[in-house]
Design a protein around this motif. Structure first.
Motif, mmCIF file in Angstrom:
data_model
loop_
_atom_site.group_PDB
_atom_site.id
_atom_site.type_symbol
_atom_site.label_atom_id
_atom_site.label_comp_id
_atom_site.label_asym_id
_atom_site.label_seq_id
_atom_site.Cartn_x
_atom_site.Cartn_y
_atom_site.Cartn_z
ATOM 1 N N PRO A 6 0.803 -1.228 0.000
ATOM 2 C CA PRO A 6 0.000 0.000 0.000
ATOM 3 C C PRO A 6 0.834 1.275 0.000
ATOM 4 O O PRO A 6 0.518 2.225 -0.711
ATOM 5 C CB PRO A 6 -0.828 -0.135 1.291
ATOM 6 C CG PRO A 6 -0.835 -1.586 1.613
ATOM 7 C CD PRO A 6 0.456 -2.125 1.115
ATOM 8 N N VAL A 7 1.912 1.327 0.805
ATOM 9 C CA VAL A 7 2.733 2.544 0.870
ATOM 10 C C VAL A 7 3.409 2.784 -0.469
ATOM 11 O O VAL A 7 3.429 3.904 -0.995
ATOM 12 C CB VAL A 7 3.780 2.431 1.997
ATOM 13 C CG1 VAL A 7 4.717 3.628 1.972
ATOM 14 C CG2 VAL A 7 3.086 2.331 3.353
ATOM 15 N N ALA A 35 -8.627 8.386 0.541
ATOM 16 C CA ALA A 35 -8.751 7.956 -0.856
ATOM 17 C C ALA A 35 -9.356 9.147 -1.596
ATOM 18 O O ALA A 35 -9.467 10.243 -1.039
ATOM 19 C CB ALA A 35 -9.621 6.706 -0.965
ATOM 20 N N ASP A 36 -9.755 8.965 -2.869
ATOM 21 C CA ASP A 36 -10.411 10.049 -3.587
ATOM 22 C C ASP A 36 -11.808 10.260 -3.018
ATOM 23 O O ASP A 36 -12.656 9.366 -3.100
ATOM 24 C CB ASP A 36 -10.512 9.721 -5.081
ATOM 25 C CG ASP A 36 -9.150 9.756 -5.762
ATOM 26 O OD1 ASP A 36 -8.276 10.503 -5.281
ATOM 27 O OD2 ASP A 36 -8.969 9.042 -6.761
ATOM 28 N N ARG A 65 -15.997 13.927 4.827
ATOM 29 C CA ARG A 65 -15.667 13.354 3.526
ATOM 30 C C ARG A 65 -16.368 12.008 3.387
ATOM 31 O O ARG A 65 -16.535 11.296 4.389
ATOM 32 C CB ARG A 65 -14.162 13.139 3.379
ATOM 33 C CG ARG A 65 -13.331 14.407 3.272
ATOM 34 C CD ARG A 65 -11.851 14.099 3.394
ATOM 35 N NE ARG A 65 -11.025 15.277 3.134
ATOM 36 C CZ ARG A 65 -9.785 15.418 3.578
ATOM 37 N NH1 ARG A 65 -9.218 14.474 4.313
ATOM 38 N NH2 ARG A 65 -9.093 16.510 3.299
ATOM 39 N N THR A 66 -16.752 11.642 2.167
ATOM 40 C CA THR A 66 -17.261 10.299 1.917
ATOM 41 C C THR A 66 -16.409 9.659 0.832
ATOM 42 O O THR A 66 -15.827 10.345 -0.020
ATOM 43 C CB THR A 66 -18.736 10.302 1.494
ATOM 44 O OG1 THR A 66 -18.876 10.935 0.219
ATOM 45 C CG2 THR A 66 -19.600 11.013 2.525
ATOM 46 N N ALA A 121 -13.135 1.344 -1.490
ATOM 47 C CA ALA A 121 -11.922 1.868 -0.857
ATOM 48 C C ALA A 121 -11.298 0.843 0.086
ATOM 49 O O ALA A 121 -10.075 0.782 0.254
ATOM 50 C CB ALA A 121 -12.230 3.164 -0.109
ATOM 51 N N GLY A 122 -12.130 0.031 0.741
ATOM 52 C CA GLY A 122 -11.631 -1.096 1.525
ATOM 53 C C GLY A 122 -10.735 -0.735 2.680
ATOM 54 O O GLY A 122 -9.650 -1.306 2.843
#
Length: 792
Positions: A102-103, A190-191, A389-390, A395-396
Motif C-alpha cells: 500500500p505505501v 482515498a479520492d 468526507r465520503t 476503498a476497503g
C-alpha cells in the motif's frame, strides 16, 4: 488608596501537548523504516531530516515541475558537499519501489501523476550505519517542485540487528500562513466522493449510499460533532428511524460502537445502520442528547444557537420532523459517568485532524454538526470547524484504532499481525492489543479448550505485538547495566534473562526478556512503546556509544507452549551442528535455527514462554510468517495442537503466577510491589536507575504480591479490594477460575504486615461491604509451585 503590593489574579497556565506546538507554516512528517514520502515544496522552504533512532540510511530526492530529478535544487554547493550526491543506489529507493504494498502504491501513484520517471532517480544519500540517534541534515529548497524521502533497508539480519527505522522530516514553509490557528486538513484516505466543511455552530445533512464510507474530521482539535443517520428506505415510507443509543448499548454491551466486533450502531428496529471502521480518538459520547435550546435557556443564555435546532433545520428537506432534543452519536464529546452516577463533561481528547471513519450499512440520510457550545469545556471553550468526507465502497479501509506513544505523537492505526491471514481463518474474535489485532478466542474452541491444550498437549499463540528493540554498539552492555535492574554482565551469548526497567523513584516502566546475541549485540522484548525512546534518552544523557533501534515491524513471533511442544519442534526445526539441538536447548536459552532444513526459513528459537509450561518462542521475518505458521500447524495436528487466544493465555499466566503490565505493575508500583523482584540485582557491581529506592524498599516493603484462593468459584475482578473487617488492606491484581484447581485463584497486592501465606482476609464486591468472599493468601505460583515444567 491602591495597595502597591497587590497583584492581578494570575491566568491559568495549561500545557496542551496534544495540540501542535509548532509555529505556523511548520509541518512534521514521519517516514517509517522501509517507507517513502512525496510532498510538494516551494522555493525558500527549509527542511530538516532527523535520523530518529540512528543508523538509518535516508535517500532524499528533488524533482522540478517538469518531473526531472535535480539534487542541486536542495541547497548551495557547501550544503551538497556535506552529503553524498550520487545516483540512488539499486538497493535503496528503487528496491523499495519494486517491493509493492500500500505505501509503495501511494508513492508510485503520486510520482506517475507528476510524470516522474523512476529510472532517472538521483538524489542525496544521508546518514547510515554510523549515524547517531537524532542526527540531522538541513537544506533549503531553491525552486518549486516535489520532495521524495525514502528510508531503504534490507531484510533485517537476526544477529546484526540492522533494523530499518524512521526518519523525520520537518518542513518550514517560506510562505507561512498568517493565521497561526489555521491547520491544514490531513490528506484524504482515498479520492473523496463528497466533501463538506461544517462551520462552527452549524449542521449539514447529506445522503450516503450503502457501502460508502463517512469520515468525520476534527479540523483544529477539541471540537465536538453530533452525528445522526436515518434509513433512506424507511424515510421514503414515512418512517423515521434514526440511530438509537439505548438499543446500540444493549446489543453491544458498550457505551458506543468502536472498531472491531462491537462496531455497529442500530436504530429502534434493531437494524444496523452504520459500522465504525476507524477511530483515532476513542473517547466519544452517547449518554445524552445533542445540545438543545433548553440547556442554554437554563444556563442563562436564551436564544443561543444549538445542535438540536440545527439538526431539525438541516433534516427538514428530507421530511424529518423537528425535535426539541436530538439523540446522536456525539463524536469527540468527552462525557462520562462517575461512580456516583453523575454525568460529567470535560474538554475533548481529539487533536487536529483526528477522525472517525464509518461505513454505511444501508442507504442513509446523515446529518453532522459542529457544536456551538462556548459556555463550558465541551469544545475547549472555543468552537471550531468539522469536516466531512465520503468515499467509495471499494476503498476497503481496514478496521483500526489509533495509538499515540506520546500526546503529541502522530497516531498509529491498529495493524494486522503477519500471521493474521492464518488466525483470521479460524476466528472473528479479535481485540486491539497494543496496536495489533490479536485473537481473544477461536471459533469452535474457546478459552477453556485452549487452556487444556496448553496444559496437556500443545498450543500456538501469536505474540507479534511484543516490542522488539535491537541494542548494539561498544557501550551496549554499559547502557543496559545502567538502564536495567539485572546484572547484564553475567548474561552470556545465547542466554535470556528476565529484566525490568525502573524510573528513578523505583517504579516500574516495563519488564522484558533480554537476549544476548553476542558481545555487543542484545535484543530486548518488551510491551511498552515508551521503552525505545527512554533507552535512547539514556544513551544521550550518559554519552554511551550505543544504539537502540526498534525492530518490531521486522520480527514477528509465535509461542508454541505445552508438554508436547518439544515433540513438535523436533519435527520442523533444524539447527547447525555447532549449535544446540532441540533436545540440548535449555530453559532461558535461544539459538538461530531454520524451519525445513538447511535451506529452510531462518528463525530464532528461544526456550521461553508466558504460560508456566514447557515451551518455545519462534521469531521470524514477516515474509516467512505464513510459512512458519503452516509448518507448525501441519506438524502439530497429530499432537493435539490448538490455536490459543489472549483469554486462555491470561488463564495460564495467572495460574503460573506471572506478572502482567497494567495488572501487577505499572508506573505507580515499585519493582517489589509489581512482582518483578526476580529481575532485580541489588548486588550489581554498578549503579542503575532506581537502585537506591529499590534497596530501601527491599528492607522496608510497603506492599507485597501474593497469591490467593477462594473456596468456591465466585468471580472477583482486578481492582476488587481485600478487607480486614472494615479496613482495606490490599487489592486484586488478577483473578480467574482455575479449570485445573476447580476454584477461583488469583494474584493480589497486600499491605506487607498482612501478606503472610495462610492469612484469612475477605474480598469485597458490590460496594465492598454488602458482599464479602472469604479468601486465603497463598504462595505463588498456584500451578507447578517449583516451576519444574518449563525446565523439563
Amino acid at each position: 488608596m491602591t495597595d502597591a503590593r497587590l497583584l492581578a489574579p494570575p491566568p491559568s497556565r495549561i500545557l496542551r501537548p496534544g495540540l501542535p506546538a509548532r509555529a505556523a507554516g511548520t509541518e512534521r512528517h514521519r517516514v517509517a523504516g522501509r517507507g517513502s514520502l512525496v510532498v510538494a515544496v516551494q522555493a525558500g522552504d527549509r527542511l530538516a531530516l532527523t535520523d530518529v533512532e540512528g543508523g538509518q540510511v535516508c535517500e532524499l530526492m528533488f524533482c522540478d515541475a517538469s518531473g526531472a530529478f535535480a539534487p542541486g535544487a536542495l541547497g548551495d554547493a557547501d550544503t551538497l558537499r556535506a552529503a553524498e550526491a550520487s545516483v540512488v543506489t539499486p538497493d535503496g529507493f528503487l528496491a523499495l519501489m519494486a517491493e509493492g504494498g500500500p505505501v509503495v502504491a501511494r508513492t508510485l501513484t503520486a510520482l506517475a501523476r507528476r510524470g516522474i520517471a523512476l529510472a532517472e532517480a538521483r538524489g542525496l544519500r544521508l546518514f547510515g550505519r554510523g549515524s547517531r540517534a537524532g542526527a540531522r541534515a538541513d537544506f533549503t529548497v531553491q525552486r518549486d517542485g516535489f520532495l521524495i524521502v525514502a528510508t531503504p533497508g534490507t531484510r533485517m539480519d537476526f544477529v546484526a540487528g540492522d533494523a530499518a527505522t524512521p526518519v523525520e522530516l520537518t518542513l518550514v514553509r517560506a510562505a507561512a500562513q498568517v493565521d497561526a490557528a489555521a491547520i491544514a486538513l490531513p490528506e484524504p484516505l482515498a479520492d473523496p466522493r463528497f466533501e463538506q466543511r461544517i462551520a462552527a455552530g452549524t449542521a449539514h445533512a447529506y445522503v450516503v449510499k450503502a457501502g460508502e464510507y463517512i469520515q468525520v474530521l476534527d479540523v483544529q482539535g477539541r471540537q465536538c460533532s453530533d452525528f445522526q443517520a436515518f434509513s433512506l428506505r424507511k424515510l421514503e415510507q414515512g418512517i423515521e428511524r434514526g440511530l438509537d443509543a439505548t438499543v446500540t448499548r444493549t446489543l453491544l454491551g458498550a457505551a458506543y460502537p468502536q472498531p472491531g466486533l462491537p462496531a455497529k450502531a442500530f436504530d429502534r428496529d434493531f437494524e444496523p445502520l452504520i459500522e465504525v471502521v476507524q477511530d483515532t480518538v476513542g473517547r466519544h459520547d452517547a449518554f445524552a442528547t445533542a445540545c438543545g435550546a433548553r440547556y442554554y435557556d437554563d444556563m442563562g443564555y436564551p436564544g443561543h444557537v444549538n445542535c438540536s435546532d440545527n439538526f431539525s433545520a438541516a433534516l427538514a428537506p428530507y421530511g424529518v420532523a423537528p425535535r426539541r432534543g436530538w439523540e446522536a452519536l456525539n463524536f469527540f464529546y468527552n462525557t462520562f459517568l462517575c461512580s456516583a452516577h453523575q454525568l460529567h463533561l470535560d474538554e475533548p481528547w481529539s487533536r487536529p485532524g483526528d477522525y472517525v471513519l464509518m461505513r454505511a450499512l444501508t442507504d442513509l440520510v446523515c446529518v453532522t454538526s459542529s457544536c456551538p457550545d462556548d459556555i463550558d469545556p465541551a469544545n475547549g471553550w472555543n468552537p471550531t470547524d468539522i469536516h466531512v468526507r465520503t468515499y467509495a465502497p471499494d476503498a476497503g479501509f481496514p478496521r483500526a484504532i489509533a495509538h499515540r506513544m506520546t500526546p503529541d505523537a502522530d497516531p498509529k492505526l491498529t495493524r494486522e499481525s503477519p500471521f493474521h491471514s492464518r488466525t483470521s481463518a479460524l476466528t472473528r474474535h479479535f481485540v486491539d492489543y497494543r496496536g495489533y489485532w490479536l485473537p481473544t478466542r477461536f471459533a469452535g474452541e474457546g478459552a477453556i479448550s485452549e487452556y487444556w491444550a496448553c496444559r496437556e498437549a500443545v498450543a500456538v499463540i501469536d505474540l507479534s505485538a511484543m516490542r522488539k528493540i535491537e541494542i548494539t554498539g561498544p557501550d551496549a552492555e554499559a547502557l543496559l547495566q545502567w538502564a536495567l535492574t539485572k546484572d547484564v554482565s553475567k548474561l552470556g551469548p545465547g542466554k535470556v534473562a528476565h529484566v525490568a526497567l525502573c524510573h528513578p523513584n523505583g517504579n516500574v516502566l516495563d519488564d522484558a526478556l533480554l537476549y544476548r546475541i553476542c558481545v555487543n549485540n542484545f535484543r530486548l522484548v518488551c510491551s511498552e512503546d515508551t521503552v525505545g525512546p527512554w533507552l535512547r534518552r539514556q544513551i544521550q544523557e550518559q554519552g554511551y556509544n550505543a544504539w537502540a533501534r526498534e525492530s518490531t515491524d521486522q520480527l514477528c513471533n509465535l509461542a508454541v507452549q505445552g508438554p508436547r511442544a518439544r515433540d513438535l519442534m523436533r519435527q520442523i526445526v533444524w539447527t547447525a551442528p555447532a549449535q544446540p539441538s532441540i533436545d540440548e536447548l535449555k530453559w532461558l536459552r535461544f539459538v538461530p535455527a531454520r524451519i525445513g532444513g538447511y535451506e529452510g526459513m531462518p528463525i530464532v528459537l528461544s526456550r521461553t514462554g508466558y504460560t508456566g509450561e514447557l515451551g518455545y518462542e519462534i521469531f521470524c521475518h514477516p515474509r516467512d510468517a505464513e510459512g512458519v505458521w503452516d509448518a507448525i500447524w501441519q506438524a502439530g495436528q497429530p499432537l493435539g495442537l490448538k490455536p490459543m487466544g489472549l483469554d486462555a493465555l491470561d488463564l495460564v499466566r495467572i495460574e503460573a503466577g506471572l506478572a502482567a503490565a497494567g495488572n501487577e505493575f505499572d508506573a505507580r508500583t515499585d519493582g517489589w510491589e509489581g512482582w518483578v523482584g526476580d529481575a532485580i540485582s541489588l548486588d550489581k557491581p554498578c549503579d542503575f536507575i532506581g537502585r537506591a529506592v529499590l534497596a530501601e524498599r527491599a528492607e522496608h516493603p510497603r506492599k507485597l504480591i501474593v497469591g490467593f484462593q477462594l473456596e468456591g468459584g465466585e468471580a472477583v475482578s482486578h481492582g476488587d479490594e481485600f478487607f480486614l473487617g472494615r479496613v482495606p488492606v490490599g487489592v486484586v491484581t488478577s483473578a480467574m477460575r482455575s479449570p485445573k484447581l476447580g476454584r477461583t485463584v488469583g494474584i493480589a497486592r497486600i499491605d506487607a504486615q498482612y501478606a503472610a501465606p495462610g492469612t484469612e482476609l475477605e474480598i469485597g464486591t458490590l460496594d465492598g461491604h454488602q458482599k464479602r468472599l472469604p479468601a486465603r493468601l497463598t504462595n505463588l505460583p498456584h500451578y507447578d509451585p517449583e516451576r519444574l515444567r518449563p525446565r523439563a
